[in-house]
Design a protein around this motif. Structure first.
Motif, PDB file in Angstrom:
ATOM      1  N   ALA A  25       0.828  -1.208   0.000  1.00  0.00           N
ATOM      2  CA  ALA A  25       0.000   0.000   0.000  1.00  0.00           C
ATOM      3  C   ALA A  25       0.858   1.252   0.000  1.00  0.00           C
ATOM      4  N   MET A  26       1.908   1.254   0.824  1.00  0.00           N
ATOM      5  CA  MET A  26       2.768   2.434   0.909  1.00  0.00           C
ATOM      6  C   MET A  26       3.578   2.635  -0.369  1.00  0.00           C
ATOM      7  N   ILE A  27       3.919   1.564  -1.030  1.00  0.00           N
ATOM      8  CA  ILE A  27       4.619   1.690  -2.318  1.00  0.00           C
ATOM      9  C   ILE A  27       3.702   2.371  -3.328  1.00  0.00           C
ATOM     10  N   THR A  28       2.453   1.917  -3.384  1.00  0.00           N
ATOM     11  CA  THR A  28       1.471   2.490  -4.310  1.00  0.00           C
ATOM     12  C   THR A  28       1.269   3.975  -4.057  1.00  0.00           C
ATOM     13  N   ILE A  29       1.147   4.346  -2.801  1.00  0.00           N
ATOM     14  CA  ILE A  29       0.889   5.743  -2.437  1.00  0.00           C
ATOM     15  C   ILE A  29       2.120   6.604  -2.666  1.00  0.00           C
ATOM     16  N   ALA A  30       3.274   6.166  -2.161  1.00  0.00           N
ATOM     17  CA  ALA A  30       4.485   6.991  -2.210  1.00  0.00           C
ATOM     18  C   ALA A  30       4.952   7.273  -3.628  1.00  0.00           C
ATOM     19  N   LYS A  31       4.669   6.373  -4.557  1.00  0.00           N
ATOM     20  CA  LYS A  31       5.092   6.569  -5.950  1.00  0.00           C
ATOM     21  C   LYS A  31       4.461   7.811  -6.567  1.00  0.00           C
ATOM     22  N   HIS A  32       3.348   8.273  -5.991  1.00  0.00           N
ATOM     23  CA  HIS A  32       2.661   9.452  -6.530  1.00  0.00           C
ATOM     24  C   HIS A  32       3.103  10.751  -5.858  1.00  0.00           C
ATOM     25  N   LEU A  33       3.984  10.657  -4.880  1.00  0.00           N
ATOM     26  CA  LEU A  33       4.415  11.843  -4.149  1.00  0.00           C
ATOM     27  C   LEU A  33       5.726  12.388  -4.702  1.00  0.00           C
TER      28      LEU A  33
END
Length: 221
Positions: A197-205
Motif C-alpha cells: 500500500a505504501m509503495i502504491t501511495i508513495a510513488k505518486h508523491l
C-alpha cells in the motif's frame, strides 16, 4: 457520481485493498504475540547480548526508544505487533538494513516479542515540525490526500494524530522528519518493499510533498 473523482476513488480502493492484505498479515502477527516479559525485553534492549553478537538497541534507538539520531526511528510507544512484524521482515531480508538484519536474525521469537512489548510500554517524546512554510501543504496531504494524483489521506490509515492502528498501521506521529522522508523515499523508489500500500501511495508523491508531509507528521501528538 462525479466522474472526475473516479480515478481517485479507484486508486484509493487499490491502496486500501493492498493495505488490507498487509493488515491480514499483521493481524496474524498480533495473534502470535503472546504474553511477553517486559523485564527481559528491557534488559536486551539496554544491554544486548555480547555472546551472540546482539548490539544493545539503545545505542541506535535511544533510552526507552526515544532516538536522538534523526536517521534512526523513535520506537517508544510503537505497536508491539508492528515491531514484531518489522523484525520478522528484517530477519527474512524482506526489509533491508545491514545492522537490523544481523540483529533480527540473532533474536528468538520470544526475544522479539519481549523487546517489542517493552518499547510499546514506553512514552514517546515527539519531535516537532521544523519548516513552518510547508506545514499547510503537509497538513492538506495528511488529512485530505491529493485527489488529482490519486493519493489518499494518510489519516485514513494512521489516524488524525498519527497513532496508527495496533497490528495494522504504524504509529508515525512525532517521528523524526528525516526518518519519515527516508522511508517514504524508499517506498517511492522501491528500495523498501515490505508494504504494498505504501509503495502504491508513495510513488505518486514528489520529493517536496514527501518533505512536507514528513514535516507535518513530526509535529503530530
Amino acid at each position: 457520481m462525479n466522474r472526475a473523482n473516479l480515478p481517485f476513488m479507484k486508486s484509493t480502493f487499490v491502496a486500501l485493498l493492498a493495505a488490507s492484505s498487509v493488515a491480514i498479515v499483521a493481524s496474524g502477527a498480533a495473534q502470535a504475540v503472546t504474553a511477553a516479559n517486559l523485564g527481559k525485553g528491557e534488559a536486551l534492549y539496554a544491554g544486548g547480548d555480547a555472546v551472540r553478537g546482539i548490539l544493545a538497541c539503545v545505542i541506535c534507538h535511544g533510552p526507552a526508544g526515544n532516538s536522538s539520531i534523526v536517521q534512526n526511528p523513535k520506537l517508544a510507544a510503537q505497536h508491539q505487533a508492528y515491531i514484531v512484524k518489522q523484525l520478522a521482515n528484517f530477519k527474512s531480508a524482506e526489509r533491508t538494513n545491514p545492522i537490523m538484519i544481523q540483529v533480527a536474525k540473532a533474536l528468538t521469537s520470544d526475544e522479539a516479542r519481549n523487546v517489542a512489548a517493552y518499547l510499546n510500554a514506553q512514552i514517546l517524546k515527539p519531535s516537532a515540525a521544523k519548516n513552518k512554510v510547508t506545514i499547510e501543504l503537509g497538513k492538506k496531504i495528511y488529512r485530505a490526500g491529493i485527489a488529482e494524483k490519486n493519493v489518499p489521506a494518510c489519516a485514513g490509515c494512521h489516524g488524525p494524530s498519527g497513532s496508527g492502528i495496533p497490528a495494522q498501521f504504524a504509529l508515525i506521529g512525532g517521528q523524526h522528519q528525516e526518518y519519515t522522508i527516508a522511508q517514504l523515499s524508499n517506498f517511492n523508489s522501491g528500495a523498501r518493499s515490505n508494504n504494498p500500500a505504501m509503495i502504491t501511495i508513495a510513488k505518486h508523491l514528489s520529493p517536496d510533498e514527501i518533505q512536507a508531509v514528513a514535516n507535518y507528521v513530526a509535529g503530530l501528538k
